[in-house]
Design a protein around this motif. Structure first.
Motif: not given
Length: 259
Positions: A193-194, A196, A218-219, A221-223, A226, A228-229, A249
């Motif tokens: 996570t976090n 790329n 879709d997020d 706030e994130q590039e 990335t 995220i999960k 993302v």
């Protein structure tokens, strides 16, 4: 001076009888008079228990009981007090004559050394028996992933690996690292996570795992790209070759998935 006549047969027999009688008297006096007196016949002493007694105490203790001692052997006893009695002969409670010498085995001050045996690849039970036969002590057993169940992987003294043949003192405690019989069948899932997308793929494949389903999310706030999960979650135990699903993302890049 009157001489005894031996001219007749009767005189000869008389003289022989006198000599035999004197011989018998002398033998009886020697065995039942002089010998018992000179050897203190009938006077015995009960041998005391000298175990754990120090050499400094022995001299006066045995002198008071009309006994003597001699150190006939020395041995090392783990946890024993040096220069004290470990064993004796005759045994405590035996009856001996005055002046009898008691033979003692004394505990050594320094432990003898021996080459460290090679326990690697043996079973922990076999290693324990070998250590015991050499006067060494089996310490802790620590398990590590290995397909050989209870197979010795490492031998340690004071937390450090000890190579076979290294001098080691008798009574030393040896810890063993042994196999758990499972090997590295399961291991913690890497945390991607976090990262790329490219980094996450490299981390997953580098751990012997496969990249599973890529779920676009879709997020704002994130590039884009990335992770995220992930599933399984980080540090969750996973089997070699299994797949890890990731939520990334942005839209799915077919070319990236194919790499």
């Amino acid at each position: 001076m009157t001489k005894l006549s031996t001219r007749s047969r009767t005189d000869l027999l008389l003289h022989i009888g006198i000599i035999l009688a004197l011989t018998v008297v002398l033998v009886l006096v020697f065995f039942f008079g002089y010998l018992p007196y000179s050897t203190n016949h009938g006077q015995t002493i009960t041998v005391p228990d000298l175990k754990h007694m120090s050499l400094d105490e022995l001299e006066n203790y045995l002198d008071d009981r009309d006994l003597r001692y001699e150190v006939s052997d020395c041995t090392f006893v783990s946890g024993g007090v040096p220069l004290t009695v470990f064993a004796q002969y005759p045994q405590p409670g035996s009856n001996v004559k005055e002046g009898r010498k008691i033979y003692l085995t004394i505990i050594k001050r320094m432990a003898p050394t021996m080459p460290m045996p090679n326990l690697i690849d043996q079973t922990s039970r076999t290693a324990e028996l070998q250590l015991r036969a050499l006067g060494l002590v089996l310490g802790e057993l620590t398990y590590e992933p290995d397909l050989g169940k209870n197979k010795v992987l490492k031998q340690l003294v004071n937390g450090k690996e000890l190579a076979p043949g290294t001098p080691v003192a008798k009574g030393t405690t040896v810890d063993l690292v042994v196999g758990d019989g499972e090997g590295k069948v399961y291991f913690p899932t890497p945390d991607v996570t976090n990262m790329n997308f490219e980094e996450a793929v490299a981390a997953i494949r580098g751990s012997g795992l496969r990249v599973g389903v890529r779920v676009p999310v879709d997020d704002p706030e994130q590039e884009v790209g990335t992770v995220i999960k992930q599933k399984p979650r980080a540090d969750e135990r996973i089997r070699l070759g299994q797949s890890v699903d990731i939520w990334v993302v942005g839209p799915i890049d077919a070319n990236a998935d194919a790499q």
